[in-house]
Motif scaffolding. Sequence first.
Motif, PDB file in Angstrom:
ATOM      1  N   PRO A 172       0.831  -1.210   0.000  1.00  0.00           N
ATOM      2  CA  PRO A 172       0.000   0.000   0.000  1.00  0.00           C
ATOM      3  C   PRO A 172       0.865   1.260   0.000  1.00  0.00           C
ATOM      4  O   PRO A 172       1.908   1.325   0.664  1.00  0.00           O
ATOM      5  N   GLY A 173       0.449   2.251  -0.759  1.00  0.00           N
ATOM      6  CA  GLY A 173       1.165   3.524  -0.808  1.00  0.00           C
ATOM      7  C   GLY A 173       0.256   4.621  -1.322  1.00  0.00           C
ATOM      8  O   GLY A 173      -0.919   4.378  -1.644  1.00  0.00           O
ATOM      9  N   GLN A 174       0.792   5.813  -1.409  1.00  0.00           N
ATOM     10  CA  GLN A 174       0.015   6.951  -1.917  1.00  0.00           C
ATOM     11  C   GLN A 174       0.761   7.577  -3.081  1.00  0.00           C
ATOM     12  O   GLN A 174       1.976   7.792  -3.013  1.00  0.00           O
TER      13      GLN A 174
ATOM     14  N   VAL B  97       5.556   5.521   0.719  1.00  0.00           N
ATOM     15  CA  VAL B  97       5.273   4.263   1.418  1.00  0.00           C
ATOM     16  C   VAL B  97       5.751   4.379   2.860  1.00  0.00           C
ATOM     17  O   VAL B  97       6.865   4.857   3.119  1.00  0.00           O
ATOM     18  N   GLU B  98       4.911   3.926   3.784  1.00  0.00           N
ATOM     19  CA  GLU B  98       5.273   3.965   5.198  1.00  0.00           C
ATOM     20  C   GLU B  98       6.345   2.915   5.505  1.00  0.00           C
ATOM     21  O   GLU B  98       6.295   1.787   5.015  1.00  0.00           O
TER      22      GLU B  98
ATOM     23  N   TYR C  77      -5.219   9.286 -10.479  1.00  0.00           N
ATOM     24  CA  TYR C  77      -4.800   8.721  -9.196  1.00  0.00           C
ATOM     25  C   TYR C  77      -3.932   9.657  -8.359  1.00  0.00           C
ATOM     26  O   TYR C  77      -3.475   9.262  -7.275  1.00  0.00           O
TER      27      TYR C  77
ATOM     28  N   LYS D  22      -4.043   9.772  -4.426  1.00  0.00           N
ATOM     29  CA  LYS D  22      -4.869   8.660  -3.969  1.00  0.00           C
ATOM     30  C   LYS D  22      -4.026   7.467  -3.520  1.00  0.00           C
ATOM     31  O   LYS D  22      -2.865   7.326  -3.894  1.00  0.00           O
ATOM     32  N   LYS D  23      -4.645   6.607  -2.728  1.00  0.00           N
ATOM     33  CA  LYS D  23      -4.010   5.360  -2.318  1.00  0.00           C
ATOM     34  C   LYS D  23      -3.963   4.408  -3.508  1.00  0.00           C
ATOM     35  O   LYS D  23      -4.920   4.315  -4.291  1.00  0.00           O
TER      36      LYS D  23
ATOM     37  N   GLY E  43       5.072  -0.458   4.250  1.00  0.00           N
ATOM     38  CA  GLY E  43       3.672  -0.144   4.005  1.00  0.00           C
ATOM     39  C   GLY E  43       2.713  -0.959   4.846  1.00  0.00           C
ATOM     40  O   GLY E  43       1.552  -1.159   4.466  1.00  0.00           O
TER      41      GLY E  43
ATOM     42  N   VAL F  66      -6.867   0.281  -5.624  1.00  0.00           N
ATOM     43  CA  VAL F  66      -7.152  -0.250  -4.293  1.00  0.00           C
ATOM     44  C   VAL F  66      -8.515  -0.939  -4.245  1.00  0.00           C
ATOM     45  O   VAL F  66      -8.681  -1.988  -3.612  1.00  0.00           O
TER      46      VAL F  66
END
Length: 366
Positions: free
Chosen positions: A243-245, A257-258, A280, A283-284, A326, A359
């Motif tokens: 998952p990322g933005q 990315v976390e 996008y 957006k995630k 992430g 997503v």
Amino acid sequence: MSTLEIDRVRKSYGHLEVLKEVSISIGTGDFLVLLGPSGCGKSTLLNMIAGLETITGGEVRIAGKMVNDLSPKDRDIAMVFQSYALYPTMTVRQNIEFGMKIRKVQQAERDKAVRSAAELLQISHLLDRKPSQLSGGQRQRVAMGRAIVRQPKLFLFDEPLSNLDAKLRVDMRTEIKRLHARLGTTIVYVTHDQIEAMTLATRVAVMKDGVVQHLDDPQKVYDRPANVYVARFVGSPSMNIIPGQLEVDGTAVSAVVEVPNRPAARISGIPMSAAAATTYAGKKVLIGIRPEHFSVATAGGSSIIRIDVDVVEPTGPDALVVFQLGGVEVTARLPPKQATAGAEASLSVDTSKMVLFDVQTEARID
């Protein structure tokens, strides 16, 4: 003309829909692999092509001829089963020629066909043995020989290697690939083993719940999977889905990315169409990265991701490095001794090989 056309084929058992409007077309000499987990409908589809299962809806055409209502013997096919299906009281020679004998083919022609198939499969020295005197790989060669002498328009393989040990499976994959190259035959092959699919196929149909998720040549399925399911199913280890933005600055696209216990990582230089970038931006997204597309970062490189290594699994030629990114577990395939469990590592990503997914729909973003 296509050798095999599967046109909006459906299969239901009462209210249970097993196949949902499957459409596949392959040409002469193609090697189609139906790939998917148990229960996805791949064996049911193969049995419908063979005439062993009735068709609820749609059409199956072989060499342009609709075969929905034809019996298996009239479809000009040959099938190789997982269980070999050899007659235990017959010799290898008798097993191979049995179908021709039933069709009243002349003895001289039968002998010639058996010799040719036996030489091709390197089982000439086994012709007078019984199946009980053969190894699993030899029995599978006999089953293939029985199919070859029919000279059908279409060969059907139903998980033929699943009963063999790992080493023999590798050897038999090579034999089947060599056989396909020599004969130029058209093959439909069912398996749940994605390595078999990648090594054997000219076309792969990845299936899930009676639906073809992706139909393409193996490398395209691997590099540009149609959705998250295909991305995770094809490849070992599978593609990392992170998952990322997405952030867009003019024509520059990057993903944030976390990273646990560290500032978020920014992966820059992501190739993306202008339309998709506009859709996008901010957006995630789900970021797909194959393990081999990570590398040890060089000094001064861009898009460096600093991570804490959880586990290192040496495999010999390389090492699988496991870490968190992430909020999910991620695997990188690196050269040996480039990372240590419990230590920090700096990695970079080949962004040209990254794949982004929506997503909500989990479909690939083009």
